[in-house]
Design a protein around this motif. Structure first.
Motif, short mmCIF file in Angstrom:
data_model
loop_
_atom_site.label_atom_id
_atom_site.label_comp_id
_atom_site.label_asym_id
_atom_site.label_seq_id
_atom_site.Cartn_x
_atom_site.Cartn_y
_atom_site.Cartn_z
N CYS A 142 5.26 4.77 2.72
CA CYS A 142 4.73 6.06 3.16
C CYS A 142 5.60 7.17 2.58
N LEU A 143 5.02 8.00 1.74
CA LEU A 143 5.74 9.10 1.12
C LEU A 143 5.52 10.37 1.94
N PRO A 144 6.58 11.07 2.35
CA PRO A 144 6.41 12.32 3.08
C PRO A 144 5.83 13.39 2.18
N MET B 42 0.84 -1.18 0.00
CA MET B 42 0.00 0.00 0.00
C MET B 42 0.88 1.24 0.00
N ILE B 43 0.44 2.26 -0.73
CA ILE B 43 1.15 3.54 -0.75
C ILE B 43 0.26 4.59 -0.09
N THR B 44 0.83 5.34 0.83
CA THR B 44 0.08 6.40 1.50
C THR B 44 0.98 7.60 1.69
N PHE B 45 0.42 8.67 2.24
CA PHE B 45 1.16 9.92 2.45
C PHE B 45 1.05 10.34 3.91
N GLU B 46 2.06 11.05 4.38
CA GLU B 46 2.04 11.61 5.73
C GLU B 46 2.84 12.92 5.73
#
Length: 260
Positions: free
Chosen positions: A41-43, A1-5
């Motif tokens: 998780c991509l900043p 899974m790819i998400t952002f934070e």
């Protein structure tokens, strides 16, 4: 899974963003529970938000992940100025030889399940609808921190958890189940800023029934079962204490009848 934070809306809107339903750690816990083993998780920062859609595909999907298949939701947008779309991915898929699946939104009672709908159910205290929309109890989690010992000083000790979000999706007094210790416990929880004593920071405080030891540093998962009342400011600490005693009795009576 790819998400952002942080979430892109948090980056752009700051404190004006709608209440966040899940913090990053809570999201990771949910992802782990459903069996996903890898999370990227991509900043989300200035560099990422100015990166073009084509660059994101090439750098992250192709070079980093060697993507073979990608699943996206309806109206998915990505890249600088949200210029990337599902069609952008379809064009790239032909060049880089990966496949795409686009899924339709889930529905409940004839309407789309959305974060806005979940927030409304939480704010109204309709936990039956919340549970149906999420497929689980709504929860918050975090480590127990040292507070100002206000609860302990008035004979109602609480485990304090900082919410670390701009605002909470719910506030008030609740019946809760507490996980993360040697067994499950139940208790009465408060979510709010503690206006009676001049508080400003959103906080989760849990009075855990039948627990008689310190648990500072323990990672708790607090599942919300029923709303008892909304938050309010009292004229005195004595009035607050009396109301807290009534709240605890209300929660205990409800638990006693609902858990039989």
């Amino acid at each position: 899974m790819i998400t952002f934070e942080p979430q892109p809306r948090e980056y752009f809107q700051g404190k004006l963003v709608p209440a966040r339903l899940t913090r990053f750690r809570e999201k990771v816990e949910l992802i782990r529970e459903i069996g996903i083993t890898y999370l990227l998780c991509l900043p989300f920062d200035e560099k990422l938000q100015t990166t073009t859609a084509d660059c994101l595909i090439e750098k992250y999907l192709v070079e980093t992940l060697s993507i073979q298949h990608i699943v996206v939701g309806k109206d998915f947008r990505f890249g600088k100025d949200a210029s990337g779309s599902v069609q952008t991915l379809r064009s790239a898929a032909e060049e880089y030889r990966f496949t795409i699946a686009q899924i339709e939104p889930c529905e409940y009672s004839g309407a789309t399940i959305s974060s806005t709908r979940v927030r409304k159910s939480l704010q109204s205290g309709d936990f039956n609808t919340t549970t149906a929309l999420l497929g689980r109890n709504y929860f918050m989690m975090g480590p127990v921190v040292v507070g100002n010992r206000f609860g302990g000083n008035i004979g109602i000790p609480t485990a304090n958890i900082r919410l670390q979000r701009y605002r909470s999706p719910l506030e008030g007094i609740f019946a809760v189940r507490v996980e993360g210790l040697e067994k499950e416990y139940y208790g009465a929880a408060y979510v709010g800023t503690r206006p009676t004593i001049g508080g400003t920071e959103p906080l989760l405080e849990v009075h855990i029934f039948n627990l008689h030891r310190e648990i500072y540093g323990e990672q708790l998962k607090v599942c919300f079962l029923k709303k008892v009342r909304s938050d309010e400011k009292f004229d005195s600490i004595d009035k607050l204490k009396k109301q807290m005693d009534r709240d605890i009795s209300t929660v205990q009576n409800w638990l006693s009848s609902s858990l039989q």
